[in-house]
Design a protein around this motif. Sequence first.
Motif, PDB file in Angstrom:
ATOM      1  N   GLY A 173       0.793  -1.215   0.000  1.00 43.83           N
ATOM      2  CA  GLY A 173       0.000   0.000   0.000  1.00 43.83           C
ATOM      3  C   GLY A 173       0.825   1.264   0.000  1.00 43.83           C
ATOM      4  O   GLY A 173       0.319   2.348  -0.190  1.00 43.83           O
ATOM      5  N   GLY A 174       2.148   1.114   0.206  1.00 41.99           N
ATOM      6  CA  GLY A 174       3.025   2.282   0.149  1.00 41.99           C
ATOM      7  C   GLY A 174       3.446   2.554  -1.278  1.00 41.99           C
ATOM      8  O   GLY A 174       3.004   1.898  -2.218  1.00 41.99           O
ATOM      9  N   PRO A 175       4.327   3.568  -1.469  1.00 42.73           N
ATOM     10  CA  PRO A 175       4.825   3.856  -2.807  1.00 42.73           C
ATOM     11  C   PRO A 175       5.489   2.644  -3.439  1.00 42.73           C
ATOM     12  O   PRO A 175       5.924   1.732  -2.750  1.00 42.73           O
ATOM     13  CB  PRO A 175       5.845   4.982  -2.555  1.00 42.73           C
ATOM     14  N   VAL A 176       5.589   2.642  -4.758  1.00 39.16           N
ATOM     15  CA  VAL A 176       6.149   1.514  -5.505  1.00 39.16           C
ATOM     16  C   VAL A 176       7.608   1.311  -5.099  1.00 39.16           C
ATOM     17  O   VAL A 176       8.394   2.253  -5.106  1.00 39.16           O
ATOM     18  CB  VAL A 176       6.059   1.778  -7.021  1.00 39.16           C
ATOM     19  N   PRO A 177       8.013   0.069  -4.701  1.00 34.38           N
ATOM     20  CA  PRO A 177       9.384  -0.152  -4.263  1.00 34.38           C
ATOM     21  C   PRO A 177      10.369  -0.119  -5.423  1.00 34.38           C
ATOM     22  O   PRO A 177       9.992  -0.183  -6.583  1.00 34.38           O
ATOM     23  CB  PRO A 177       9.323  -1.548  -3.627  1.00 34.38           C
ATOM     24  N   ARG A 178      11.658  -0.053  -5.074  1.00 32.21           N
ATOM     25  CA  ARG A 178      12.721  -0.058  -6.056  1.00 32.21           C
ATOM     26  C   ARG A 178      12.658  -1.324  -6.910  1.00 32.21           C
ATOM     27  O   ARG A 178      12.407  -2.409  -6.430  1.00 32.21           O
ATOM     28  CB  ARG A 178      14.066  -0.005  -5.300  1.00 32.21           C
ATOM     29  N   LYS A 179      12.934  -1.173  -8.214  1.00 28.81           N
ATOM     30  CA  LYS A 179      12.966  -2.325  -9.105  1.00 28.81           C
ATOM     31  C   LYS A 179      14.223  -3.151  -8.852  1.00 28.81           C
ATOM     32  O   LYS A 179      15.254  -2.638  -8.443  1.00 28.81           O
ATOM     33  CB  LYS A 179      12.913  -1.862 -10.565  1.00 28.81           C
ATOM     34  N   ALA A 180      14.128  -4.457  -9.150  1.00 28.99           N
ATOM     35  CA  ALA A 180      15.270  -5.341  -8.950  1.00 28.99           C
ATOM     36  C   ALA A 180      16.323  -5.081 -10.021  1.00 28.99           C
ATOM     37  O   ALA A 180      16.043  -4.541 -11.085  1.00 28.99           O
ATOM     38  CB  ALA A 180      14.794  -6.796  -8.990  1.00 28.99           C
ATOM     39  N   GLY A 181      17.548  -5.535  -9.737  1.00 26.16           N
ATOM     40  CA  GLY A 181      18.619  -5.402 -10.717  1.00 26.16           C
ATOM     41  C   GLY A 181      19.676  -4.420 -10.264  1.00 26.16           C
ATOM     42  O   GLY A 181      19.492  -3.678  -9.295  1.00 26.16           O
ATOM     43  N   PRO A 182      20.840  -4.406 -10.963  1.00 27.69           N
ATOM     44  CA  PRO A 182      21.926  -3.494 -10.596  1.00 27.69           C
ATOM     45  C   PRO A 182      21.481  -2.040 -10.655  1.00 27.69           C
ATOM     46  O   PRO A 182      20.673  -1.653 -11.491  1.00 27.69           O
ATOM     47  CB  PRO A 182      22.999  -3.781 -11.659  1.00 27.69           C
ATOM     48  N   VAL A 183      22.007  -1.248  -9.736  1.00 29.16           N
ATOM     49  CA  VAL A 183      21.695   0.177  -9.686  1.00 29.16           C
ATOM     50  C   VAL A 183      22.989   0.956  -9.886  1.00 29.16           C
ATOM     51  O   VAL A 183      23.980   0.711  -9.202  1.00 29.16           O
ATOM     52  CB  VAL A 183      21.050   0.563  -8.339  1.00 29.16           C
ATOM     53  N   THR A 184      22.973   1.890 -10.842  1.00 29.91           N
ATOM     54  CA  THR A 184      24.122   2.762 -11.075  1.00 29.91           C
ATOM     55  C   THR A 184      23.820   4.147 -10.539  1.00 29.91           C
ATOM     56  O   THR A 184      22.776   4.726 -10.833  1.00 29.91           O
ATOM     57  CB  THR A 184      24.462   2.834 -12.578  1.00 29.91           C
ATOM     58  N   LEU A 185      24.730   4.667  -9.744  1.00 28.51           N
ATOM     59  CA  LEU A 185      24.581   5.986  -9.134  1.00 28.51           C
ATOM     60  C   LEU A 185      25.499   6.986  -9.816  1.00 28.51           C
ATOM     61  O   LEU A 185      26.647   6.676 -10.111  1.00 28.51           O
ATOM     62  CB  LEU A 185      24.938   5.930  -7.645  1.00 28.51           C
ATOM     63  N   ASN A 186      24.991   8.173 -10.073  1.00 25.76           N
ATOM     64  CA  ASN A 186      25.818   9.281 -10.527  1.00 25.76           C
ATOM     65  C   ASN A 186      26.203  10.081  -9.289  1.00 25.76           C
ATOM     66  O   ASN A 186      25.482  10.994  -8.874  1.00 25.76           O
ATOM     67  CB  ASN A 186      25.061  10.153 -11.534  1.00 25.76           C
ATOM     68  N   VAL A 187      27.315   9.726  -8.671  1.00 26.19           N
ATOM     69  CA  VAL A 187      27.677  10.325  -7.390  1.00 26.19           C
ATOM     70  C   VAL A 187      29.189  10.492  -7.311  1.00 26.19           C
ATOM     71  O   VAL A 187      29.950   9.627  -7.761  1.00 26.19           O
ATOM     72  CB  VAL A 187      27.153   9.442  -6.228  1.00 26.19           C
ATOM     73  N   THR A 188      29.616  11.613  -6.774  1.00 30.36           N
ATOM     74  CA  THR A 188      31.044  11.859  -6.573  1.00 30.36           C
ATOM     75  C   THR A 188      31.470  11.341  -5.202  1.00 30.36           C
ATOM     76  O   THR A 188      30.637  11.094  -4.327  1.00 30.36           O
ATOM     77  CB  THR A 188      31.348  13.361  -6.643  1.00 30.36           C
ATOM     78  N   HIS A 189      32.790  11.173  -5.026  1.00 31.01           N
ATOM     79  CA  HIS A 189      33.289  10.746  -3.719  1.00 31.01           C
ATOM     80  C   HIS A 189      32.986  11.790  -2.656  1.00 31.01           C
ATOM     81  O   HIS A 189      32.754  11.450  -1.496  1.00 31.01           O
ATOM     82  CB  HIS A 189      34.793  10.482  -3.804  1.00 31.01           C
ATOM     83  N   GLN A 190      32.980  13.064  -3.041  1.00 28.29           N
ATOM     84  CA  GLN A 190      32.661  14.121  -2.080  1.00 28.29           C
ATOM     85  C   GLN A 190      31.215  14.005  -1.593  1.00 28.29           C
ATOM     86  O   GLN A 190      30.921  14.140  -0.404  1.00 28.29           O
ATOM     87  CB  GLN A 190      32.883  15.497  -2.707  1.00 28.29           C
ATOM     88  N   ALA A 191      30.288  13.749  -2.542  1.00 25.28           N
ATOM     89  CA  ALA A 191      28.883  13.589  -2.173  1.00 25.28           C
ATOM     90  C   ALA A 191      28.687  12.345  -1.314  1.00 25.28           C
ATOM     91  O   ALA A 191      27.892  12.348  -0.362  1.00 25.28           O
ATOM     92  CB  ALA A 191      28.017  13.520  -3.421  1.00 25.28           C
ATOM     93  N   LEU A 192      29.415  11.279  -1.638  1.00 29.97           N
ATOM     94  CA  LEU A 192      29.308  10.052  -0.849  1.00 29.97           C
ATOM     95  C   LEU A 192      29.875  10.270   0.555  1.00 29.97           C
ATOM     96  O   LEU A 192      29.338   9.748   1.534  1.00 29.97           O
ATOM     97  CB  LEU A 192      30.054   8.921  -1.557  1.00 29.97           C
ATOM     98  N   ALA A 193      30.921  11.078   0.658  1.00 34.38           N
ATOM     99  CA  ALA A 193      31.480  11.400   1.972  1.00 34.38           C
ATOM    100  C   ALA A 193      30.463  12.147   2.820  1.00 34.38           C
ATOM    101  O   ALA A 193      30.332  11.890   4.022  1.00 34.38           O
ATOM    102  CB  ALA A 193      32.756  12.233   1.806  1.00 34.38           C
ATOM    103  N   ALA A 194      29.740  13.079   2.207  1.00 38.12           N
ATOM    104  CA  ALA A 194      28.697  13.807   2.935  1.00 38.12           C
ATOM    105  C   ALA A 194      27.608  12.859   3.415  1.00 38.12           C
ATOM    106  O   ALA A 194      27.078  13.009   4.520  1.00 38.12           O
ATOM    107  CB  ALA A 194      28.103  14.897   2.049  1.00 38.12           C
ATOM    108  N   ALA A 195      27.264  11.874   2.577  1.00 39.40           N
ATOM    109  CA  ALA A 195      26.218  10.918   2.966  1.00 39.40           C
ATOM    110  C   ALA A 195      26.688   9.996   4.079  1.00 39.40           C
ATOM    111  O   ALA A 195      25.880   9.563   4.909  1.00 39.40           O
ATOM    112  CB  ALA A 195      25.792  10.104   1.747  1.00 39.40           C
TER     113      ALA A 195
END
Length: 243
Positions: A173-195
């Motif tokens: 009943g919640g929002p549609v979940p993530r689809k299966a399969g590999p996920v590619t992120l457009n993310v820099t190391h700086q952004a990942l450090a912040a996360a």
Amino acid sequence: MKLDALVERYPVLLRLRPAEREALERSGRLVEVDEGTQLFTEGDPFDRVYLVLSGEVHCYRQSPDGREQLLRAVAAGSVVCPVPAVDEGPVPDSVRVARKAWLLAIPAAVARSGVRAGTPLGRLLQWEVCQCTRALASRMGVVSLAGVAGRVAAALLALAHYDDLLGVAVPEGGPVPRKAGPVTLNVTHQALAAAAGTSREVVTRTMRRFRKAGLVATGRRQLTLLDPEGLAAVVRAPSAPQA
């Protein structure tokens, strides 16, 4: 604005009564927002809530010296800033568009009215508040108990929306979940450090280890999760004792 395009991502809206549907169609505004656009700053008065139709939005906190800490990555099928619709307080976090997005802006009065009346929209907002709480509890557990590698692995899983692997289940009943399969992120190391709450240099060393272990593949500003379950095992692994 017609709701037909929203039902696939927000099945709960199928349960709207005709008068509720008409009110939402009349008051909602569909907006296209560019990457980097600031939607809210922590402490702003609450004047609208957003349903995310495409793209991605990040909720974060910023320290006085400008350092940022990512709290939640909000993808298509989720809601930005649901908490003030329920507790009627100010905006709790700063919010920025991380990837060009289509959003449905709903006025605060409509959102809060739905919560008070217990309409399907109100229940969706309450459900999202619960998801925010679960995500924050999961994150606090990682921050307090996991080592640096675990925090980086958890940040990757959160950015890729592997909520189930982080203990944030998506109930029926919640929002549609993530689809299966590999996920590619457009993310820099700086952004990942912040996360992850660490430095870019530490992320670079950690990603080298993850690559060697076959957990991820990397390219220029891109990163593919090859073994999400393996990353989840890193999150759960005991942290090394601190000297």
